[in-house]
Design a protein around this motif. Structure first.
Motif, mmCIF file in Angstrom:
data_model
loop_
_atom_site.group_PDB
_atom_site.id
_atom_site.type_symbol
_atom_site.label_atom_id
_atom_site.label_comp_id
_atom_site.label_asym_id
_atom_site.label_seq_id
_atom_site.Cartn_x
_atom_site.Cartn_y
_atom_site.Cartn_z
ATOM 1 N N ALA A 200 88.224 62.070 41.021
ATOM 2 C CA ALA A 200 87.376 60.935 41.550
ATOM 3 C C ALA A 200 88.011 59.607 41.344
ATOM 4 O O ALA A 200 87.878 58.366 41.964
ATOM 5 N N TYR A 201 89.032 59.125 40.505
ATOM 6 C CA TYR A 201 89.831 58.426 40.387
ATOM 7 C C TYR A 201 90.785 57.417 41.177
ATOM 8 O O TYR A 201 91.646 56.746 40.757
ATOM 9 N N GLN A 202 91.073 58.281 42.194
ATOM 10 C CA GLN A 202 92.358 58.016 43.037
ATOM 11 C C GLN A 202 92.820 56.803 43.315
ATOM 12 O O GLN A 202 93.984 55.970 43.018
ATOM 13 N N TYR A 203 91.845 56.114 43.462
ATOM 14 C CA TYR A 203 91.509 54.574 44.227
ATOM 15 C C TYR A 203 91.648 54.132 42.711
ATOM 16 O O TYR A 203 92.059 52.325 42.585
ATOM 17 N N PHE A 204 91.298 53.820 41.916
ATOM 18 C CA PHE A 204 90.889 52.903 41.179
ATOM 19 C C PHE A 204 92.773 53.437 40.061
ATOM 20 O O PHE A 204 93.580 51.980 39.455
ATOM 21 N N GLU A 205 93.008 54.706 40.471
ATOM 22 C CA GLU A 205 94.596 54.822 40.049
ATOM 23 C C GLU A 205 95.593 54.254 40.665
ATOM 24 O O GLU A 205 96.933 53.713 40.075
ATOM 25 N N HIS A 206 95.412 54.193 41.950
ATOM 26 C CA HIS A 206 96.223 53.570 43.316
ATOM 27 C C HIS A 206 96.304 51.254 42.386
ATOM 28 O O HIS A 206 97.480 50.740 42.742
ATOM 29 N N ARG A 207 95.641 51.925 42.130
ATOM 30 C CA ARG A 207 94.859 49.862 42.234
ATOM 31 C C ARG A 207 95.558 49.396 41.554
ATOM 32 O O ARG A 207 96.330 48.238 41.360
ATOM 33 N N TYR A 208 95.755 50.384 39.977
ATOM 34 C CA TYR A 208 96.187 49.958 38.251
ATOM 35 C C TYR A 208 96.973 50.389 37.961
ATOM 36 O O TYR A 208 98.071 50.131 37.016
ATOM 37 N N GLY A 209 97.956 51.465 39.047
ATOM 38 C CA GLY A 209 99.229 52.242 38.434
ATOM 39 C C GLY A 209 98.586 53.372 36.850
ATOM 40 O O GLY A 209 99.528 53.149 36.545
#
Length: 302
Positions: A200-209
């Protein structure tokens, strides 16, 4: 009679929202005007939610319904067709300016056949062209969704358009500050891999690396079998994952199974804000809690 008619015209629209993170954005923009209704309350998850009679009644009387879209709140598809009435239905996954990321499959995120003959051939693979629907976990996407919410409300309720615009401006400033704060908090631990309950965290991962090394299950509606859990257990070592995160809506015992005998720690992430009280501040609390949980679990690991 004239006064009564004017009052009636000035009444704000009845707004219904599907899930807590989106409800928080809508509530922020409607502050000082009215409060939107929420469908998925408490610790319930949109992945496993069943409609209640009160939800159906709210939809029947709604003027505007905000939801993320067909790829997330599947339980809403038929009710919106049959109960939506004349309500304006806004699919926020179509908001201009969103950055959409495709579902991940293969490797650590691949869905496996756990040996259930009835499930053979149903591996929960996503069709080509589908996108990860956890769009709100990037503050930039939250801003795009908020802009669409404000436009919809101002068009439906011009009497309060100025208030909606002021509230949107305030919300955008808060989102910018949140984004900056999270970036600083995550920077020291962004290279440390971890495993999550579902992807569920791909967008968080993409934004903050940050480095999500894999998920225990691809589809939270279907709990993983023994083979899948064994695979994740092995990958904790091979991927060097230092933390494995549960979610409050789903079975926490699975986390203990996959970390048993490893050096990995466990934590909890709540991407749908199931443990938080609904309202304008929920979105910020949810995102700050994710950042704090990651920093707490990963921060003291070498």
């Amino acid at each position: 009679m004239l006064l009564s008619a004017t009052t009636a015209l000035a009444e704000p629209p009845k707004v219904v929202v599907s899930i807590k993170p989106v409800h928080s954005l809508v509530a922020s923009i409607m502050q000082g005007v009215d409060e939107p209704s929420l469908i998925v309350e408490g610790a319930a998850s949109p992945h496993t939610y069943s409609m209640k009679p009160s939800n159906a009644a709210a939809l029947e009387s709604a003027d505007i319904v905000f939801w993320v879209g067909h790829g997330l709140e599947a339980f809403l598809e038929k009710p919106l067709e049959s109960l939506g009435g004349d309500a304006k239905i806004v699919e926020l996954d179509e908001a201009p300016g969103l950055e959409k990321l495709k579902f991940r499959e293969g490797g650590a995120f691949e869905a496996h056949d756990d040996g259930d003959e009835e499930a053979e051939g149903d591996h929960h693979h996503h069709e080509e062209g589908e996108f990860d629907m956890h769009l709100w976990l990037d503050p930039a996407n939250a801003k795009a969704m908020a802009a669409e919410i404000e436009t919809t409300l101002a068009t439906a309720d011009p009497h309060n358009a100025a208030r909606y615009k002021v509230n949107l401006d305030t919300l955008n400033m808060r989102l910018d500050a949140l984004n900056k704060s999270l970036g600083a908090q995550i920077a020291p631990i962004k290279d440390k891999p971890f495993i999550v309950f579902h992807d569920a965290y791909q967008y968080f991962e993409h934004r903050y690396g940050v480095k999500v090394a894999g998920s225990i299950t691809v589809s939270p509606e279907t709990l993983p079998g023994a083979e899948r859990l064994s695979d994740i257990h092995d990958k904790i070592a091979t991927l060097g994952a230092t933390c494995v995160f549960a979610e409050p809506q789903f079975e926490p015992k699975l986390i203990n199974v996959v970390i048993e005998g490893t050096q990995a720690k466990s934590g909890t992430l709540d991407p749908e804000a199931g443990t938080l009280e609904a309202g304008p501040d929920l979105y910020f609390q949810m995102m700050e809690n994710i950042g704090s949980s990651l920093a707490s679990c990963l921060g003291d690991r070498k």
